[in-house]
Each structure stands twice: as structure tokens, then as C-alpha cells.
Design a protein around this motif. Structure first.
Motif, short mmCIF file in Angstrom:
data_model
loop_
_atom_site.label_atom_id
_atom_site.label_comp_id
_atom_site.label_asym_id
_atom_site.label_seq_id
_atom_site.Cartn_x
_atom_site.Cartn_y
_atom_site.Cartn_z
N ASN A 250 -3.27 -1.12 -0.48
CA ASN A 250 -3.61 -2.51 -0.82
C ASN A 250 -5.06 -2.57 -1.28
O ASN A 250 -5.98 -2.43 -0.47
N SER B 252 -6.25 3.94 -3.46
CA SER B 252 -5.78 2.60 -3.79
C SER B 252 -6.38 2.12 -5.10
O SER B 252 -5.70 1.44 -5.89
N LEU C 40 -0.13 -8.79 -7.46
CA LEU C 40 0.93 -8.11 -6.73
C LEU C 40 2.27 -8.80 -6.99
O LEU C 40 2.30 -10.01 -7.24
N LEU D 97 7.26 -8.97 -2.30
CA LEU D 97 6.42 -8.86 -1.11
C LEU D 97 6.50 -10.07 -0.19
O LEU D 97 6.33 -9.94 1.03
N LEU E 173 2.04 -2.72 1.93
CA LEU E 173 1.79 -1.77 0.84
C LEU E 173 1.37 -0.40 1.37
O LEU E 173 0.74 0.38 0.67
N TYR F 234 3.60 0.72 -4.17
CA TYR F 234 3.95 -0.55 -4.79
C TYR F 234 5.43 -0.56 -5.13
O TYR F 234 5.94 0.39 -5.74
#
Length: 583
Positions: free
Chosen positions: A68, A79, A194, A199, A210, A214
């Protein structure tokens, strides 16, 4: 082998059977068999050989779990790399570092001139979609706003907390964002969007949703495989990406130790490497001569040591100053960087990172000793009511015992914490290092209200090694790192505190004025930084940085504009044919 190729080869026996049946049902004599003429080539019935996929192999540091890009716990090179490859952003850094509209994603983004309140209208391209076919739309803006304004441990919440409403128009492809007051840094918002449709209803919460990657991509590449135990992530071209297609078929991120990074570049097993090299590894890379091109890539984070005011042990500013007087700052920097590129980006300001535009050292002369100063430690602790008893400082029958926290996922953070603990023990200040998970540290231990009943309890820490985000709007960075949190406009519940646990009601109007643009950032930050140095809230150490090593086989690789990093240019990378087409 692809499914299509399997189907094509499976059809051959059926064709032979049909021909045989037809031949058996006719009165014609069998065909005369003639030996093939060696000078002529017979038509081939085999499937033509498929070209090997073009791949780029990238050597990286250890691949940490947690992807994330909006949380302090997951603020890592991994990330950042994956976000640059797969997550859409409204604005991205241009050649001079200034933000520019990403015209692959957006039609426009501009302030609505006649709106009753400060409003920005975003128009998303109609063809922009996630790799599962869902459109990139207003719900993705809403989801990011809802999370970043209220979740603890996020990297840069201040701008999102100024938003009052996010409204969907024209089937979700037009988004109107209304702010409570003008926000000069609005262009820094809504980066790394996102997929809300996947999610929002996920069984795990924001903190862990996450952890494994993804679920969909909105960029030129998508995740094919993640194997953290093996230290490898494989990405392949996203065929649903509406922008210019990636030049290579796949990118392989491969984590090995520093010595093998160098050997992989020497042998040609890696096209490039991007990692946190120490001084010895940098020299080994230089020894490769013209086999590789080397660049320093600053990261959007400054390492710092936080001294929590809400801690029972550190509530007195004299004790906090005594702690700083007992630390060997150059040794802490060495512990974190190993003498690598971060050592050249030592930090002497509380808001901007050394490589950011407008950075100037703000540390007042003589505020911190260059080396531990036992005499100053003794004077300050004595003034604070402590007495030396053997090798320990005691007040009211209690020893001065500090708990220093560092997230266990990051080896460099822990090295700094352990070095600081030993330095303090050398001064008679007891110190213990704890290594909670990043989520535990930044979401639970550091984000609680310093004035709540839990303040000063066994669940809190006295000091913490933490990253301070960089690269966004500077006024928003200042507000996120040191501003008072306020309350949620919908629930009236207090919002999470910053990682430093710092809130000065007298400074807050200055911070708010910088956010709205009423006061120039330089003027506002001068007042804020002065207070931070005076109150001994944080000890800046250095800006994180990595070495980018390019072999001659890597084409199209750039360092990236601003803090975007090399992976922001990955669609233009051109590698070499892979040794196999499997995964």
C-alpha cells in the motif's frame, strides 16, 4: 504455451481422421505414392516457433510484503515500484519535477471558477479502465478520500482532510471534489488510485488488504506472480491498458543480496539493479567499469528519530534535549546507510527532504552536539530532577528507561534503533528496542491521541525510527507530519494523530494558513521548524536513496522525474529475449 497454441495443435489429429473417412467412402483408386523431391520443401504441419518474450530483469532489495503506497508501514521501494507500474495518478512529476497532468488517464483537472466553495473538476478518459474491465471512475476517488482522511498511519492525510465532498457526474467519468477551504496544493492529491470495486468489500481491512499485491492494474503492467519466499515478482504487459503499450513483454523483480546483485550485473543475469547499496557495494559496482552506468536515486522519505512528548519519560523537554545530547548522529546515519548514497543526503530540516526544491538547513547552530556530550546530558537530566546512581539515572525512585520502536520489516530502521539504544546506555540512560510490525507501530502505537487514557501506558513507545514522507505539497507534508488532526466532519470523532504525536494549538493557525496559501510556505515553515527544534520533537537523519545500475543491455531506462523513480518509465524499457517463456 498459450491456450490458443494448444487448441491449434490439438486440431491436427481430427483433420487426419476426417480425410481418412472421406477416402474410405470413394471408389477412386488409392493415390499413387511418389517419393518427395529433396529439392522441394514440403509444407510444414507443425506450429511455427513462437518468439521468446522480451523481458527486463531488475535486481532489487529484499521484497517486503505490504504494497500500500499510502501507508507509513508500507512506504518502501517495493511498494513505490509496483505503484509506479500499475496504479493510475491524476498528476505526475514533469521533467523539471513540477506536477503535470497525466494525459493518458485524464482529459482535464481544473478549479471550477464560479463554484460556491473551492471545487476541482476532474474529467477521466472514457477508455481508462482497470485490468479486469471495470472503469476507472469516481468511486476510486471516493474510496481513496475516505481512507486517507480517517485511517491511522497514512502517509499524507492533510489535503484529503480538507475535502468536504466527492461527487460523481456523467457515469463516474467526471468527479467534482469540494474543499472546506482553498487548497493551493490540490494537484498533489489522488495519486496512486486504487480499485475501489475490489477493495471496498474485501474481507480484510485497509491495513492488510494490499499485503499480497494489487487485485487489478490501471497501468502498463499487471502482476503475474508474487513469490516473496523465492524473492521474485513477475509482471506482464497489461493488454487492457488503453495507453501506449509497454515495449517489453514482462518485467522480473528479483531480490538477492548485495554481492549477488553485483555478480548478476557482471554476468548479464540482470539488466539493471535498483537497491540500497552500502559503501563497499558501491565500490564493487564502480569496479565493473563501463559495464554499468551508475546513478543515485533519492527516495521520497527522510529517516528521522521521533521523541514522543506524550511519553511519561520524555514529557519534559529537558529530558528530550538530554537524549539528543547523548546521541552520536553521524554513527546513526552510518548505521542506516552503511555509507551508501543516503550518507550524502544528510538531513538538517524538519519538513523538506535534502533533494527537494527549496530545501535549506534550518537546524539552529549549536542545537545538537556533533558527538555525544556527557556533560550536557548530566546538566539537563539534573535540571529535570534526575540523579545519577551508579550507571543509571533515577527520579522519584524510577530509572530513566526508554523504549525505542522500529518496524521489524525494515532492517535499516532496526539498525538505527539498536545503535541509538546503545549510545544512550553509554550515557546511563536505559534503553530497550522493540520491533512491532509496521501496522502495529504506525496504526496503533503512534497514532493514538496523546491526551487519551492510553497515553503513557505500557502500549506506547518513547522514541521511534520512522520515515517522513517527501515529494508532495510541502504545506500538506508539514500539516501531515506536525499538524493537529482535528475531527471527522461526519462522525465528529477525533482523527488519528501524526507519528510524532505533536500538536501545538498556537502553531496550528500558521499551518492552516500555509495549506490555504494565505501565508507563503517558506514563512510558515520557518515558524514551525523553529518550534520543532526548540521542543526537540524529531531528529532528522538522512534522506533515503538507492543506487541505479544499468547494464548495456537495458534500453530506455531513465531515473524518472522528481520522486517518480525509474519504474515510472518502465513502459519504455526494452530488454532481451527470455531464456524460456514459462513462469
Amino acid at each position: 504455451m498459450s491456450q490458443g497454441r494448444r487448441r491449434a495443435m490439438g486440431a491436427v489429429p481430427l483433420l487426419v481422421t476426417v480425410v481418412s473417412l472421406v477416402a474410405g467412402c470413394t471408389d477412386a483408386p488409392p493415390p499413387h505414392l511418389v517419393a518427395p523431391d529433396p529439392t522441394t520443401s514440403a509444407p510444414s504441419t507443425s506450429t511455427p516457433a513462437q518468439p521468446m518474450p522480451i523481458e527486463v530483469v531488475v535486481g532489487v532489495d529484499e521484497l517486503e510484503g505490504g504494497f500500500n503506497p499510502h501507508t507509513l508501514a508500507d512506504l518502501s521501494p517495493t511498494s513505490s515500484a509496483l505503484a509506479g507500474l500499475m496504479l493510475p495518478s491524476v498528476f505526475r512529476p514533469g521533467p523539471e519535477g513540477a506536477l503535470q497532468l497525466d494525459t493518458n488517464l485524464m482529459e482535464s483537472a481544473e478549479v471550477v471558477p464560479d463554484a460556491e466553495k473551492f471545487t476541482v473538476r476532474y474529467r477521466i478518459k472514457r477508455q481508462a479502465s482497470w485490468s479486469d474491465g471495470a472503469p476507472i471512475a469516481a468511486e476510486d476517488f471516493v474510496y481513496l478520500w475516505e481512507q486517507l482522511r480517517s485511517q491511522p498511519g497514512v502517509a499524507d492525510p492533510a489535503g484529503y482532510r480538507m475535502i468536504e465532498d466527492v461527487a460523481s457526474r456523467q457515469g463516474g467519468k467526471t468527479v467534482d471534489v469540494t474543499f472546506s477551504k482553498p487548497f493551493a496544493g490540490w494537484q498533489a492529491l489522488f495519486n496512486n488510485l486504487l480499485p475501489a470495486h475490489l477493495l471496498r468489500a474485501a474481507p480484510r481491512g485497509w491495513a492488510t488488504v494490499l499485503d499480497d499485491g494489487y487485485p487489478a492494474s490501471g497501468g502498463p503492467f499487471a502482476i503475474r506472480q508474487i513469490d516473496l519466499d523465492r524473492g521474485e515478482i513477475i509482471l506482464e504487459r497489461n493488454d487492457r491498458y488503453w495507453g501506449p503499450p509497454a515495449q517489453s513483454d514482462r518485467i522480473v523483480l528479483r531480490a538477492v543480496d548485495k554481492a549477488r546483485q553485483v555478480e548478476a550485473l557482471r554476468s548479464g543475469d540482470s539488466h539493471l539493479a535498483l537497491f540500497s547499496a552500502d559503501a563497499g557495494t558501491v565500490q564493487s559496482l564502480r569496479d565493473l567499469g563501463d559495464q554499468v552506468q551508475l546513478m543515485t536515486v533519492p527516495r521520497p522519505a527522510t529517516m528521522e528519530l521521533l521523541l514522543r512528548q506524550d511519553s511519561r519519560a520524555l514529557a519534559d523537554v529537558k529530558v528530550r534535549r538530554a537524549v539528543l545530547a547523548g546521541l552520536d548522529r553521524p554513527a546513526l546515519i552510518q548505521a542506516g546507510t552503511g555509507g551508501g548514497p543516503g550518507d550524502q543526503l544528510q538531513a538538517h530540516a524538519q519538513v523538506l527532504a535534502p533533494s527537494e526544491h527549496g530545501y535549506t538547513p534550518t537546524e539552529p547552530a549549536g542545537t545538537l552536539p556533533k558527538r555525544p556530550d556527557p556533560a550536557q546530558v548530566e546538566r539537563l537530566l539534573t535540571e529535570a530532577g534526575y540523579q545519577r546512581s551508579g550507571t543509571t539515572w533515577i527520579r522519584d525512585g524510577r530509572p530513566l528507561n526508554l523504549v525505542i520502536a522500529a518496524p521489524f520489516e525494515h532492517e535499516g530502521y532496526i539498525s538505527i534503533a539498536e545503535a541509538a539504544a546503545q549510545q544512550l546506555r553509554d550515557q546511563g540512560i536505559q534503553a530497550t528496542v522493540v520491533t512491532p510490525t509496521g501496522d502495529q507501530l504506525f496504526r496503533d502505537m503512534l497514532a493514538t491521541d496523546p491526551h487519551s487514557a492510553e497515553s503513557g501506558s505500557s502500549g506506547t513507545v518513547d522514541m521511534a525510527v520512522a520515515p517522513r514522507p517527501a515529494g508532495g505539497d510541502p504545506a500538506a507534508t508539514m500539516a501531515s507530519s506536525y499538524g493537529c488532526p482535528g475531527v471527522d466532519g461526519d462522525s465528529e470523532q477525533p482523527l488519528p494523530y501524526n507519528a510524532a504525536g505533536f500538536c501545538d494549538e498556537l502553531l496550528q493557525p500558521t499551518i492552516d494558513a500555509a495549506l490555504s496559501g494565505r501565508t507563503p510556505f517558506q514563512q510558515a515553515s520557518a515558524n514551525v521548524e523553529s518550534a520543532l527544534w526548540r521542543d526537540a520533537i524529531a531528529l532528522p537523519l538522512y534522506q533515503q536513496a538507492q543506487v541505479l545500475a544499468l547494464s548495456k543491455d537495458a534500453r530506455g531506462v531513465q531515473a524518472g522525474n522528481g520522486f517518480a523513480g525509474p519504474f515510472s518509465t518502465a513502459a519504455e524499457w526494452l530488454g532481451t529475449p527470455a531464456e524460456n517463456d514459462g513462469y
